[in-house]
Design a protein around this motif. Structure first.
Motif, PDB file in Angstrom:
ATOM      1  N   LEU A  22       0.747  -1.512  -0.205  1.00  0.00           N
ATOM      2  CA  LEU A  22      -0.109   0.340  -0.137  1.00  0.00           C
ATOM      3  C   LEU A  22       0.856   1.210  -0.340  1.00  0.00           C
ATOM      4  O   LEU A  22       1.180   1.496   0.553  1.00  0.00           O
ATOM      5  CB  LEU A  22      -1.290  -0.055   0.917  1.00  0.00           C
ATOM      6  N   ARG A  23       0.662   1.821  -1.137  1.00  0.00           N
ATOM      7  CA  ARG A  23       0.920   3.506  -0.759  1.00  0.00           C
ATOM      8  C   ARG A  23       0.341   4.667  -1.377  1.00  0.00           C
ATOM      9  O   ARG A  23       0.349   5.754  -1.246  1.00  0.00           O
ATOM     10  CB  ARG A  23       2.113   3.156  -2.477  1.00  0.00           C
ATOM     11  N   THR A  28       0.007   0.975  -6.313  1.00  0.00           N
ATOM     12  CA  THR A  28      -0.256   2.211  -4.992  1.00  0.00           C
ATOM     13  C   THR A  28      -1.350   1.347  -4.372  1.00  0.00           C
ATOM     14  O   THR A  28      -1.325   2.100  -2.906  1.00  0.00           O
ATOM     15  CB  THR A  28      -0.406   3.668  -5.551  1.00  0.00           C
ATOM     16  N   PHE A  29      -1.920   0.940  -4.994  1.00  0.00           N
ATOM     17  CA  PHE A  29      -3.340   0.703  -3.561  1.00  0.00           C
ATOM     18  C   PHE A  29      -3.403  -0.857  -3.573  1.00  0.00           C
ATOM     19  O   PHE A  29      -2.523  -1.753  -3.132  1.00  0.00           O
ATOM     20  CB  PHE A  29      -4.759   0.893  -4.697  1.00  0.00           C
ATOM     21  N   ALA A  30      -4.171  -1.613  -4.293  1.00  0.00           N
ATOM     22  CA  ALA A  30      -5.007  -3.380  -4.501  1.00  0.00           C
ATOM     23  C   ALA A  30      -3.447  -4.239  -5.146  1.00  0.00           C
ATOM     24  O   ALA A  30      -3.580  -3.902  -6.546  1.00  0.00           O
ATOM     25  CB  ALA A  30      -6.181  -3.517  -4.348  1.00  0.00           C
ATOM     26  N   HIS A  31      -2.903  -5.233  -4.573  1.00  0.00           N
ATOM     27  CA  HIS A  31      -2.284  -6.226  -5.854  1.00  0.00           C
ATOM     28  C   HIS A  31      -2.370  -7.588  -5.473  1.00  0.00           C
ATOM     29  O   HIS A  31      -1.863  -7.767  -4.611  1.00  0.00           O
ATOM     30  CB  HIS A  31      -0.722  -5.744  -5.088  1.00  0.00           C
ATOM     31  N   ASN A  32      -2.392  -8.165  -6.153  1.00  0.00           N
ATOM     32  CA  ASN A  32      -2.694  -9.837  -6.563  1.00  0.00           C
ATOM     33  C   ASN A  32      -2.723 -10.478  -7.548  1.00  0.00           C
ATOM     34  O   ASN A  32      -1.758 -11.058  -7.307  1.00  0.00           O
ATOM     35  CB  ASN A  32      -4.240 -10.128  -5.843  1.00  0.00           C
ATOM     36  N   ASP A  33      -3.483 -10.716  -7.807  1.00  0.00           N
ATOM     37  CA  ASP A  33      -3.381 -11.093  -9.166  1.00  0.00           C
ATOM     38  C   ASP A  33      -1.974 -11.133 -10.245  1.00  0.00           C
ATOM     39  O   ASP A  33      -1.928  -9.271 -10.020  1.00  0.00           O
ATOM     40  CB  ASP A  33      -4.602 -11.438 -10.055  1.00  0.00           C
ATOM     41  N   VAL A  34      -0.962 -11.271 -11.076  1.00  0.00           N
ATOM     42  CA  VAL A  34      -0.302 -10.885 -11.917  1.00  0.00           C
ATOM     43  C   VAL A  34      -0.768 -11.082 -12.773  1.00  0.00           C
ATOM     44  O   VAL A  34      -0.544 -13.322 -13.784  1.00  0.00           O
ATOM     45  CB  VAL A  34       1.503 -11.608 -11.378  1.00  0.00           C
ATOM     46  N   GLU A  35      -0.009 -10.691 -13.861  1.00  0.00           N
ATOM     47  CA  GLU A  35      -0.021 -11.290 -15.899  1.00  0.00           C
ATOM     48  C   GLU A  35       0.566 -12.438 -15.660  1.00  0.00           C
ATOM     49  O   GLU A  35       2.497 -11.386 -15.045  1.00  0.00           O
ATOM     50  CB  GLU A  35      -0.323  -9.583 -16.113  1.00  0.00           C
ATOM     51  N   ALA A  74       2.968   4.579   6.039  1.00  0.00           N
ATOM     52  CA  ALA A  74       3.951   4.783   6.287  1.00  0.00           C
ATOM     53  C   ALA A  74       3.021   2.928   7.514  1.00  0.00           C
ATOM     54  O   ALA A  74       2.531   3.344   7.823  1.00  0.00           O
ATOM     55  CB  ALA A  74       4.918   5.198   7.648  1.00  0.00           C
ATOM     56  N   LEU A  75       4.964   2.057   7.318  1.00  0.00           N
ATOM     57  CA  LEU A  75       3.862   0.649   8.199  1.00  0.00           C
ATOM     58  C   LEU A  75       4.313   1.397   9.788  1.00  0.00           C
ATOM     59  O   LEU A  75       5.712   1.110   9.268  1.00  0.00           O
ATOM     60  CB  LEU A  75       4.015  -0.002   7.444  1.00  0.00           C
ATOM     61  N   GLU A  76       4.297   0.753  10.502  1.00  0.00           N
ATOM     62  CA  GLU A  76       5.219   0.412  12.066  1.00  0.00           C
ATOM     63  C   GLU A  76       4.414  -0.424  12.078  1.00  0.00           C
ATOM     64  O   GLU A  76       3.422  -1.105  12.371  1.00  0.00           O
ATOM     65  CB  GLU A  76       3.486   1.927  12.906  1.00  0.00           C
ATOM     66  N   ASN A  77       5.143  -0.948  12.541  1.00  0.00           N
ATOM     67  CA  ASN A  77       5.618  -2.793  12.438  1.00  0.00           C
ATOM     68  C   ASN A  77       6.610  -3.237  13.977  1.00  0.00           C
ATOM     69  O   ASN A  77       7.959  -3.360  13.742  1.00  0.00           O
ATOM     70  CB  ASN A  77       5.945  -3.299  11.887  1.00  0.00           C
ATOM     71  N   ASP A  78       6.117  -2.965  15.208  1.00  0.00           N
ATOM     72  CA  ASP A  78       6.952  -3.621  16.585  1.00  0.00           C
ATOM     73  C   ASP A  78       7.394  -5.054  16.033  1.00  0.00           C
ATOM     74  O   ASP A  78       6.632  -6.048  16.645  1.00  0.00           O
ATOM     75  CB  ASP A  78       6.582  -3.006  18.152  1.00  0.00           C
ATOM     76  N   ALA A  79       8.533  -5.319  15.142  1.00  0.00           N
ATOM     77  CA  ALA A  79       8.797  -6.622  15.418  1.00  0.00           C
ATOM     78  C   ALA A  79       9.086  -7.849  16.526  1.00  0.00           C
ATOM     79  O   ALA A  79       9.061  -8.624  16.361  1.00  0.00           O
ATOM     80  CB  ALA A  79      10.049  -7.163  13.764  1.00  0.00           C
ATOM     81  N   THR A  80       9.301  -6.603  17.813  1.00  0.00           N
ATOM     82  CA  THR A  80       9.641  -7.904  18.372  1.00  0.00           C
ATOM     83  C   THR A  80       8.388  -8.189  19.601  1.00  0.00           C
ATOM     84  O   THR A  80       8.434  -9.440  20.753  1.00  0.00           O
ATOM     85  CB  THR A  80      10.524  -7.157  20.069  1.00  0.00           C
ATOM     86  N   GLN A  81       6.744  -7.976  19.209  1.00  0.00           N
ATOM     87  CA  GLN A  81       5.768  -8.359  19.683  1.00  0.00           C
ATOM     88  C   GLN A  81       5.539 -10.050  18.844  1.00  0.00           C
ATOM     89  O   GLN A  81       5.192  -9.438  17.226  1.00  0.00           O
ATOM     90  CB  GLN A  81       4.541  -7.024  19.910  1.00  0.00           C
TER      91      GLN A  81
END
Ligand code: SF4
Length: 651
Positions: free
Chosen positions: A268-269, A571-578, A315-322
């Motif tokens: 996500l951007r 910038t938004f959704a991403h799943n299927d790839v051509e 921005a992605l906030e991620n406390d990886a210790t949890q």
């Protein structure tokens, strides 16, 4: 702090989607120290009940009549609208009784419905007339003389489908019974189409949903609203509801999460998402939500896997210790607050397995988090919901089963594991029998050799009535390539053992896998035909393969012989790839024939017909004798011996 968890429209109508029930159970177990009280709402069911009520059917009729009178309004109208407008007063008069019947509230109405004079019968009923002209009676064949209630349920479901068609064809082309605005969100690289739709003149469906959103805010007065979005077909509804709720209650904090987010928003951007939601959480919601609520409650809590907007950027906030909560500690799901008596059981297909998905209310439970196999090359094994396997002790499962029965009074359970672990199923079955706990249950499995006749018999004795599992492409070369870990012969033996034990079997099938040839597709169909003929499977569905960004194929396409097309600016959704497959099989052409064959096999028709008949173009098309017709006629003949499955079964 009041938290309201919402399932936005549309999902299935017969039973609640489980995410809010899981999170509500978790927050009731872990959130009280923060002063959190949690409630939940199913906006999908609520929207359906609003649109399928007499006042809103009348509003639809008024809107369509007004439109027909507008200067420049052009006939021809779709058949669904013509029929609806021709019988609008009858639809308005019968819609609420029909829905009450489908809710199980008015069983005696069945006799009037099967009389075929009570409900208006639109285009969805046409095939019954056609069948009668051909000397067939599908209703008698499916329901006999005494299956009055089921027959009425089927007819009332066709009536609902006719009305849903009228809503879609006349009012809002994005509306369907199980999805709403799906195309705006499924693998949508840009947010623009979704936002354009959100900012456009509201349709009558939008107005109903906006009103519903405002009602929920007034009823629950939440401080925080969490929208759990399982599928692309819930995204438009979630954003629309957040917008309407925010306008009605500007101080509320909005959080977005759920299966679609976990799969499609990993890159996500798009900052405009945060005009609607303050936070977007990834993967299991328990830990991110608890930490977020802690922060909102004034604690110094770090955020976990949570997107925010900072200085106008994502921005992605991620406390990886949890760490995530282990499955044993996530609490017992609860349906408290959901209107369980209002769910609507529909019966749209004359197939006993399809019926399980749409008919009746099922308590949803998992034996484990993630998949114990997690190797299939087309599956999102790199994501947490598949890749992190964590199976709690059977005691915990039994405790949850007992709690859900006590809460709902219902003993039907759907195991919603991605692939239920056989060891967990065996342990569950043994405990159910030991404790004389009578439940009815079904779920998704891998057709692996652990399912011996003895285990299948044990499962059946404990209340297991059905399983679904992936046969994918019924070709040993492709099963090997996709790392499914099964062979066709093994699937035949396992499904036969399940069927012999009295457990119904549904097979997920796939076509269009990388490097799959037309010959392999036709041969796979022949093996499927033989599995139906041998009574190994009773139901199946063909999915067209699509490469996804988080699967081994999407991550290492060369190993599977395909090339990904240059990536879009996502910038938004991403799943299927051509992708490009050098083999170049015309999968579109074959898909229509596969679906036609399967539809007939499930009804017990055409099992002895030559496979070529399913790929014959319709007569109208054949007259055109175009290139496509010639290609259809060039579908190869199967090379599979007619007795292959019988030999696998030792017959
Ligand atoms: S397709 Fe099913 S069995 Fe295979 S890894 Fe995914 S969840 Fe597991």
């Amino acid at each position: 702090m009041r938290v309201l968890l919402v399932t936005p429209p549309m999902t299935q109508l017969n039973t609640p989607y489980p995410a809010t029930a899981y999170l509500t159970g978790f927050l009731r177990a872990h959130g009280s120290a923060l002063g959190v009280t949690t409630s939940q709402a199913d906006a999908s069911l609520a929207l359906f009940l609003r649109l399928f009520s007499a006042p809103w059917i009348e509003r639809m009729a008024d809107a369509l009549r007004d439109r027909a009178r507008e200067p420049g309004a052009k006939p021809p109208m779709p058949a669904s609208i013509v029929h609806f407008l021709g019988h609008a007063p009858r639809y308005a008069a019968t819609v609420e009784p029909a829905i009450r019947f489908l809710q199980g509230r008015d069983p005696s109405l069945a006799l009037r419905i099967v009389g075929r004079d009570f409900l208006p019968e639109g285009p969805r009923f046409a095939f019954l007339e056609q069948a009668a002209e051909a000397g067939n009676d599908p209703l008698r064949a499916a329901f006999g003389n005494l299956g009055t209630t089921d027959q009425a349920r089927y007819l009332a479901s066709l009536f609902v489908d006719d009305l849903a068609d009228a809503w879609r064809d006349g009012i809002d082309p994005r509306f369907e019974l199980a999805r709403y605005g799906e195309r705006l969100a499924a693998s949508a690289p840009s947010f623009d189409p979704l936002e354009t739709a959100l900012l456009s003149e509201p349709t009558l469906v939008d107005q109903a949903l906006d009103g519903l959103a405002r009602d929920l805010v007034a009823q629950h007065r939440p401080d925080v609203v969490g929208m759990s979005v399982p599928f692309p077909g819930n995204v438009y509804g979630a954003f629309r509801m957040a917008r309407a709720m925010r306008a009605a209650a500007p101080g509320v904090t909005f959080v977005l999460g759920g299966g679609w987010v976990n799969t499609e928003l990993r890159a996500l951007r798009e900052p405009r998402v945060f005009d609607y939601f303050d936070y977007v959480t990834l993967d299991d919601g328990e830990r991110p939500l608890l930490n977020l609520l802690g922060r909102l409650a004034g604690r110094r809590a770090a955020l976990v896997r949570t997107y925010v907007r900072k200085d106008g950027a994502v921005a992605l906030e991620n406390d990886a210790t949890q760490h995530d909560f282990p499955a044993k500690d996530t609490g017992t799901p609860t349906y408290d607050g959901l209107p369980l008596a209002d769910y609507v059981s529909v019966l749209e297909m004359l197939n006993p397995m399809h019926r399980l998905w749409s008919d009746g209310r099922w308590n949803k439970i998992t034996l484990a988090h993630g998949c114990y196999w997690r190797k299939c090359s087309f599956c999102d094994v790199s994501l947490d919901y598949i890749g992190r396997y964590d199976r709690p002790a059977t005691d915990v499962v039994i405790e949850r089963v007992r709690a859900l029965i006590a809460e709902t009074g219902q003993t039907g359970f759907h195991l919603v594991d991605e692939a239920a672990p056989p060891a967990g199923m065996r342990a569950l079955a043994s405990r159910l029998l030991d404790e004389r706990l009578s439940i009815t249950w079904w779920g998704n499995i891998r057709f692996e050799k652990t399912f011996t006749p003895q285990l299948c018999a044990l499962l059946a004795r404990s209340g297991c009535v059905a399983v679904s599992g992936g046969l994918e492409v019924a070709s040993d070369r492709l099963l090997e390539l996709m790392k499914k870990g099964v062979t066709v012969a093994q699937v035949a033996r396992v499904t036969r053992a399940l069927t012999n034990a009295g457990i119904m079997v549904h097979a997920y099938l796939m076509y269009g896998f990388p490097t799959e040839t037309a010959q392999e597709t036709v041969d796979a169909l022949e093996r499927v035909r033989q599995l139906f003929e041998a009574g190994c499977i009773q139901s199946a569905y063909w999915h067209r393969f699509s490469a996804t960004a988080h699967s081994p194929i999407g991550l290492e396409p060369k190993r599977y012989g395909i090339t990904l097309r240059p990536p879009l600016d996502v910038t938004f959704a991403h799943n299927d790839v051509e992708f490009d497959d050098p083999v170049g099989t015309d999968h579109d052409l074959l898909g229509a024939g596969l679906r036609k064959a399967l539809y007939n096999y499930m009804l017990g028709f055409g099992l002895d017909a030559d496979l070529g008949v399913w790929f014959e173009p319709p007569r109208s098309m054949a007259r055109g004798a175009g290139r496509r017709v010639r290609r259809a006629r060039a579908v190869p003949k199967t090379t599979v011996p007619r007795d292959l499955i019988a030999r696998c079964l030792g017959e």
